[in-house]
Scaffold this active site. Structure first.
Site, PDB file in Angstrom:
ATOM      1  N   ASP A  72       0.825  -1.216   0.000  1.00  0.00           N
ATOM      2  CA  ASP A  72       0.000   0.000   0.000  1.00  0.00           C
ATOM      3  C   ASP A  72       0.855   1.260   0.000  1.00  0.00           C
ATOM      4  O   ASP A  72       2.079   1.203   0.152  1.00  0.00           O
ATOM      5  CB  ASP A  72      -0.956  -0.007   1.210  1.00  0.00           C
ATOM      6  CG  ASP A  72      -0.250  -0.322   2.531  1.00  0.00           C
ATOM      7  OD1 ASP A  72       0.993  -0.366   2.558  1.00  0.00           O
ATOM      8  OD2 ASP A  72      -0.945  -0.522   3.540  1.00  0.00           O
ATOM      9  N   GLU A  77      -9.571  -1.446   5.565  1.00  0.00           N
ATOM     10  CA  GLU A  77     -10.124  -1.050   6.854  1.00  0.00           C
ATOM     11  C   GLU A  77     -11.437  -1.792   7.127  1.00  0.00           C
ATOM     12  O   GLU A  77     -12.119  -2.218   6.190  1.00  0.00           O
ATOM     13  CB  GLU A  77     -10.405   0.454   6.841  1.00  0.00           C
ATOM     14  CG  GLU A  77      -9.151   1.325   6.709  1.00  0.00           C
ATOM     15  CD  GLU A  77      -8.481   1.605   8.047  1.00  0.00           C
ATOM     16  OE1 GLU A  77      -8.633   0.789   8.984  1.00  0.00           O
ATOM     17  OE2 GLU A  77      -7.812   2.637   8.158  1.00  0.00           O
ATOM     18  N   HIS A 115      -7.114  -4.057  10.566  1.00  0.00           N
ATOM     19  CA  HIS A 115      -6.911  -3.851   9.125  1.00  0.00           C
ATOM     20  C   HIS A 115      -5.647  -4.558   8.661  1.00  0.00           C
ATOM     21  O   HIS A 115      -4.705  -4.751   9.424  1.00  0.00           O
ATOM     22  CB  HIS A 115      -6.920  -2.363   8.746  1.00  0.00           C
ATOM     23  CG  HIS A 115      -5.733  -1.544   9.140  1.00  0.00           C
ATOM     24  ND1 HIS A 115      -5.800  -0.514  10.059  1.00  0.00           N
ATOM     25  CD2 HIS A 115      -4.446  -1.563   8.713  1.00  0.00           C
ATOM     26  CE1 HIS A 115      -4.609   0.053  10.168  1.00  0.00           C
ATOM     27  NE2 HIS A 115      -3.769  -0.563   9.370  1.00  0.00           N
ATOM     28  N   ASN A 143      -7.148  -2.102  14.669  1.00  0.00           N
ATOM     29  CA  ASN A 143      -8.561  -2.389  14.405  1.00  0.00           C
ATOM     30  C   ASN A 143      -8.728  -3.593  13.470  1.00  0.00           C
ATOM     31  O   ASN A 143      -9.815  -3.825  12.955  1.00  0.00           O
ATOM     32  CB  ASN A 143      -9.256  -1.148  13.815  1.00  0.00           C
ATOM     33  CG  ASN A 143      -8.659  -0.734  12.467  1.00  0.00           C
ATOM     34  OD1 ASN A 143      -7.741  -1.378  11.964  1.00  0.00           O
ATOM     35  ND2 ASN A 143      -9.172   0.337  11.896  1.00  0.00           N
TER      36      ASN A 143
END
Ligand code: GLP
Length: 243
Positions: free
Chosen positions: A67, A143, A138, A136
């Site tokens: 990414d 996400e 991801h 979280n």
């Protein structure tokens, strides 16, 4: 799902570096999928040491990063292009033309995603993918959401990721709000995956790799569908259900 529980971050980095070393020795022209973040930094440092000691040759290796922020200039010291150069590429002999990172300067992100996936496919797919995990849950910048996206695409960062990543920027206002990321489908095409995690703040997210749920609310949970994932974590990040 295999799990290797290490004493600390240093041991986690050493175990992961040995697996990358084994992959490159077994297949000198292998395709590596690479991650950024603080988690893999120690592993990259060890790979640089192994290269400097003459133990590793990256001259035929191809790399694809997961990414990149969007938009961001490559020479911005918070871009993932800059990170990879600083921690790995400037220290080893991987040819520049073999390095691929989603282009944070591209004019049309809608074109960049499919073009990136086509490059991964043309290289024969990723042999070994390194992953970290967000607090979280991801992976890359996929996400938590109602639906996850298969291919490489432009995405919006959640407030929790902006806050977590603001430690690298002058302030949270400076964190880009968007990113280009491999999709879950792109990641799942890797032949082998290593998930690295250290620290107590990763424990809950990691636990979703060891329960019975698949949920887009924790993108990493989808990794349970992959046949060859090895989790390398430290004691603090190890979920109780994995012990
Ligand atoms: C970032 C990256 C991920 C990374 C994760 C964890 O947002 N996009 O690829 O795995 O967050 O980062 P860290 O290793 O710094 O905890």
């Amino acid at each position: 799902m295999k799990i290797i529980v290490c004493r600390d971050k240093a041991e986690m980095s050493a175990v992961a570096a040995s697996m990358v070393e084994a992959q490159v020795k077994e297949k000198p022209d292998c395709v590596l999928g690479l991650a950024t973040g603080s988690t893999p930094e120690g592993m990259y440092a060890l790979l640089c040491e192994k290269y400097a000691a003459g133990a590793l040759d990256f001259s035929k290796v191809k790399t694809f990063n997961l990414d990149e922020y969007y938009p961001i200039k490559k020479d911005n010291d918070q871009s993932y292009a800059y990170f990879m150069n600083k921690h790995l590429f400037s220290h080893i002999n991987v040819p520049a033309e073999n390095i691929h990172i989603p282009n944070g300067e591209c004019a049309d992100p809608a074109e960049e995603g499919p073009a990136y996936d086509a490059l991964v496919a043309a290289a024969g797919g990723v042999d070994l993918q390194i992953l970290g995990i967000g607090r979280n849950g991801h992976i890359a910048f996929n996400e938590p959401d109602e639906a996850l996206i298969m291919g490489t695409h432009l995405t919006s960062l959640t407030e929790s990721t902006i806050e977590a990543n603001s430690r690298f920027f002058a302030s949270s206002d400076d964190v880009p709000r968007h990113a280009l990321t491999m999709g879950i489908g792109t990641i799942m095409t890797a032949k082998k995956i290593i998930m690295m995690a250290n620290g107590a703040d990763k424990k809950e997210a990691l636990s979703y790799l060891f329960n019975d749920k698949l949920t887009a609310a924790v993108p990493a949970s989808l990794l349970k569908l992959h046949p060859d994932v090895t989790v390398i974590c430290d004691e603090a990040a190890c979920p109780d259900s994995a012990r």
